[in-house]
Design an enzyme around this catalytic site. Structure first.
Site, PDB file in Angstrom:
ATOM      1  N   GLU A   1     -57.568  36.003  23.564  1.00  0.00           N
ATOM      2  CA  GLU A   1     -56.415  35.726  23.484  1.00  0.00           C
ATOM      3  C   GLU A   1     -55.427  35.974  22.387  1.00  0.00           C
ATOM      4  O   GLU A   1     -54.045  36.202  22.861  1.00  0.00           O
ATOM      5  CB  GLU A   1     -56.306  33.936  23.641  1.00  0.00           C
TER       6      GLU A   1
ATOM      7  N   GLY B   1     -57.355  27.433  37.576  1.00  0.00           N
ATOM      8  CA  GLY B   1     -57.891  26.434  38.425  1.00  0.00           C
ATOM      9  C   GLY B   1     -57.523  26.782  39.906  1.00  0.00           C
ATOM     10  O   GLY B   1     -58.430  26.466  40.895  1.00  0.00           O
TER      11      GLY B   1
ATOM     12  N   HIS C   1     -64.505  24.526  28.092  1.00  0.00           N
ATOM     13  CA  HIS C   1     -64.415  25.687  26.885  1.00  0.00           C
ATOM     14  C   HIS C   1     -65.018  25.005  25.667  1.00  0.00           C
ATOM     15  O   HIS C   1     -65.141  23.773  25.752  1.00  0.00           O
ATOM     16  CB  HIS C   1     -62.885  25.681  26.597  1.00  0.00           C
TER      17      HIS C   1
ATOM     18  N   ASP D   1     -57.235  21.034  24.530  1.00  0.00           N
ATOM     19  CA  ASP D   1     -58.253  20.958  23.393  1.00  0.00           C
ATOM     20  C   ASP D   1     -57.874  19.729  22.516  1.00  0.00           C
ATOM     21  O   ASP D   1     -58.721  19.323  21.863  1.00  0.00           O
ATOM     22  CB  ASP D   1     -58.346  22.301  22.791  1.00  0.00           C
ATOM     23  N   GLN D   2     -56.467  20.035  22.143  1.00  0.00           N
ATOM     24  CA  GLN D   2     -56.046  19.232  21.149  1.00  0.00           C
ATOM     25  C   GLN D   2     -56.125  17.657  21.223  1.00  0.00           C
ATOM     26  O   GLN D   2     -56.136  16.872  20.344  1.00  0.00           O
ATOM     27  CB  GLN D   2     -54.497  19.635  20.731  1.00  0.00           C
TER      28      GLN D   2
ATOM     29  N   SER E   1     -50.961  60.403  35.532  1.00  0.00           N
ATOM     30  CA  SER E   1     -50.953  61.721  35.362  1.00  0.00           C
ATOM     31  C   SER E   1     -51.642  62.489  34.273  1.00  0.00           C
ATOM     32  O   SER E   1     -52.191  61.638  33.477  1.00  0.00           O
ATOM     33  CB  SER E   1     -49.547  62.180  35.203  1.00  0.00           C
TER      34      SER E   1
ATOM     35  N   SER F   1     -50.417  12.223  37.597  1.00  0.00           N
ATOM     36  CA  SER F   1     -51.489  12.912  38.427  1.00  0.00           C
ATOM     37  C   SER F   1     -52.211  11.732  39.522  1.00  0.00           C
ATOM     38  O   SER F   1     -52.747  12.062  40.237  1.00  0.00           O
ATOM     39  CB  SER F   1     -52.441  13.484  37.789  1.00  0.00           C
TER      40      SER F   1
END
Length: 350
Positions: free
Chosen positions: A196, A135, A109, A84-85, A253, A54
């Site tokens: 989730e 994102g 988060h 997270d991990q 319907s 990146s």
């Protein structure tokens, strides 16, 4: 009690003047936060491993890139957007030893703060700005002059400036064009995981695949089963997104509505199972199971990932999706997704 919601008039961008905001990670959320804040006039540094794929992509976008330890040393605000991990390890090894006293620490988060995997000292403001969308949508809406709503929280506020910083960050992200809803790290984390596991990923995914099995095992054509239990789901969700559950029901319907009202598939027993899952989220059992597995090299996660990577309805899914012209037309979101898939690896610090 009505939720507290803030808009653009409620925040002052000058709070961020002269400050360096470090974005740790350049994945889905990372690129959106970095670019939106940069375009709002904020001094942004992207923190990445030197070997990350990146790095060059972030530089191509005109962003300043440093290693995580280097960036932590100059950060007045550091937004941690790694998965997270990996956050606790990055915090312990690269951020905490290098962070300036009193620097604000931010998250999108609440997982690692709520479950105690990251424990900043009391002199650090700790806040959250969590977009309610991926994102690339956060970036797209900002560029279009709109915004994606966020939920915001302040966990530690040693100087009393936690909320002004939080709202200024949300405004720079473009989120206050839509609105920011006040929450807590506890509420955001537990409700996010519950949604989730029991409604979105763990609910709809399994419901659709199981419905497909019931129909095909009863002798119906797989193609017809796919249309009835999966394809039309998008239509229903779009209607609900526009006008809630009632619009979704009223658009169908009378027969469909009656079947909805009288169905016994989702019942009180389902609710009990949901309550059990919520308890595991609340007491930390789910978080511990996940983090312990990740620390061991993710054997259970990888096994489950492989086990569920070929849902039965995908035996006909690709063929049927190709029938729809709109699935074959690339739009800006698809181009961006392809770009990220090609240039950005899912690494510890993306």
């Amino acid at each position: 009690m009505a939720a507290q919601i803030w808009y653009e008039k409620d925040a002052d961008l000058s709070v961020l003047e002269g400050k360096t905001v470090v974005i740790v990670g350049y994945g889905s959320q990372g690129h959106a936060h970095a670019l939106n804040l940069r375009d709002s006039g904020v001094h942004v540094v992207v923190a990445l491993r030197p070997t990350s794929k990146s790095v060059e992509y972030a530089k191509e976008q005109g962003l300043e890139v440093m290693s995580v330890p280097e960036a932590a040393k100059v950060a007045d605000i550091i937004m941690i957007l790694a998965p997270d991990q990996y956050q606790a390890q990055i915090w312990k090894n690269d951020i905490e030893p290098n962070l300036k006293p009193g620097a604000a620490i931010a998250f999108a988060h609440g997982f690692n703060i709520h479950y105690g995997y990251i424990k900043p000292s009391e002199d650090h403001p700790v806040f959250m700005v969590a977009p309610k969308g991926p994102g690339h949508i956060v970036r797209r809406e900002y560029a279009a002059g709109r915004g994606v709503p966020v939920v915001v929280a302040v966990e530690q506020d040693p100087r009393g400036d936690g909320w002004p910083i939080t709202l200024a960050y949300a405004k720079a992200l473009g989120a206050l064009r839509a609105g920011a809803i006040k929450t807590t790290f506890k509420e955001e984390t537990e409700t996010d995981l519950f949604g989730e596991q029991d409604v979105l990923m763990g609910g709809i995914n399994h419901l659709c695949d199981m419905g497909f099995d019931v129909l095909t095992e009863a002798g119906y054509q797989p193609e017809i089963a796919y249309f009835e239990v999966f394809h039309e789901l998008k239509m229903l969700v779009d209607l609900a997104n526009e006008g809630g559950l009632n619009k979704a029901r009223w658009s169908c319907s009378d027969t469909a509505q009656y079947g909805d009202y009288t169905s016994t598939v989702i019942n009180e027993e389902t609710k009990k199972r949901m309550q059990y899952q919520l308890k595991r989220i609340q007491d930390g059992s789910f978080a511990k199971e996940f983090m312990d597995d990740q620390a061991a090299g993710a054997p259970k996660f990888k096994k489950l990932q492989e086990e569920y990577s070929h849902p039965h309805l995908e035996t006909v899914g690709p063929k049927l999706r190709a029938m729809f012209s709109w699935n074959n037309q690339k739009d800006a979101d698809a181009d961006m997704a392809e770009s990220f898939n090609g240039k950005i690896a899912r690494t510890q610090v993306q």
